[in-house]
Design an enzyme around this catalytic site. Structure first.
Site, mmCIF file in Angstrom:
data_model
loop_
_atom_site.group_PDB
_atom_site.id
_atom_site.type_symbol
_atom_site.label_atom_id
_atom_site.label_comp_id
_atom_site.label_asym_id
_atom_site.label_seq_id
_atom_site.Cartn_x
_atom_site.Cartn_y
_atom_site.Cartn_z
ATOM 1 N N ASN A 171 41.024 51.474 30.456
ATOM 2 C CA ASN A 171 40.047 52.044 31.366
ATOM 3 C C ASN A 171 38.594 51.944 30.907
ATOM 4 O OD1 ASN A 171 39.140 54.198 33.414
ATOM 5 N ND2 ASN A 171 38.678 55.152 31.466
ATOM 6 N N SER A 211 40.585 48.749 37.398
ATOM 7 C CA SER A 211 39.628 47.806 37.957
ATOM 8 C C SER A 211 38.747 48.518 38.977
ATOM 9 C CB SER A 211 40.384 46.631 38.595
ATOM 10 O OG SER A 211 39.472 45.646 39.020
ATOM 11 N N TYR A 266 28.525 44.172 37.359
ATOM 12 C CA TYR A 266 29.721 45.018 37.254
ATOM 13 C C TYR A 266 30.862 44.410 38.062
ATOM 14 C CZ TYR A 266 32.862 48.969 37.981
ATOM 15 O OH TYR A 266 33.975 49.778 38.052
ATOM 16 N N LYS A 306 34.671 42.903 36.735
ATOM 17 C CA LYS A 306 35.961 43.380 37.236
ATOM 18 C C LYS A 306 36.749 42.261 37.924
ATOM 19 C CE LYS A 306 35.677 47.534 35.698
ATOM 20 N NZ LYS A 306 36.625 48.047 34.709
#
Length: 190
Positions: free
Chosen positions: A88, A143, A157, A161
């Protein structure tokens, strides 16, 4: 979630958000949490509430490969195995793409992509080679919906992902069934 033998969860990015919430959920359900984060003192409140038999707090910067390996070693030393890795750890950068320095964009990729990849590869290796034979394990990748559709001001960002999702998709296909390792691809329905 609770089973007759509590599972051992290694959770990255445990200081806040989904990571902190997952640590709390695991503990509430009587399972074991190995909570990893850059500043362990952030979890002092939980460490005061739960015995070391249920909560181990370990310093971890996912961009440091030696620390990643060390976190797994500490989990094995204390609990003998890791059953679930909740991968995470990450950061968000809210800024227009053109105004973002390449150094900051690269740092975000180091955390959100390369850090997650490092944890993923160590998890698969650990499940296969360190856990009791045949036990395997579950790798859960965190994700973002932004990986599937770009959103203004989070281009970098979203890109980290999206790259992580594709890596996870391939990793899930490469893991041999005999290893009993499950890799959760968060966007497998796409």
């Amino acid at each position: 979630m609770a089973q007759s033998t509590p599972r051992v969860w290694l959770i990255t990015g445990s200081s806040s958000g989904f990571g902190r919430a997952m640590v709390e959920e695991v503990l509430r359900n009587g399972e074991i949490a190995v909570a990893t984060l850059r500043k362990p003192s952030v979890l002092d409140d939980l460490a005061d509430q739960y015995p070391r038999t249920h909560l181990l707090v370990v310093p971890l910067d996912v961009t440091n490969e030696a620390q990643v390996k060390s976190a797994f070693v500490k989990a094995k030393d204390v609990f003998g195995r890791v059953d679930v890795v909740y991968n995470n750890a990450g950061q968000v950068l809210l800024q227009e793409a053109e105004g973002t320095s390449m150094d900051r964009a690269r740092a975000l990729m180091d955390i959100n992509y390369w850090g997650a990849v490092t944890v993923s590869l160590e998890a698969v290796r650990f499940f296969r080679e360190e856990n009791p034979k045949g036990a395997g394990g579950l790798l859960m990748q965190v994700s973002s919906l932004c990986a599937m559709k770009g959103v203004p001001k989070i281009a970098f960002y979203s890109s980290t992902k999206a790259a992580l999702d594709l890596f996870t998709e391939v990793l899930a296909q490469e893991v041999l069934p005999a290893w009993n390792i499950k890799v959760h691809d968060p966007n497998s329905d796409r």
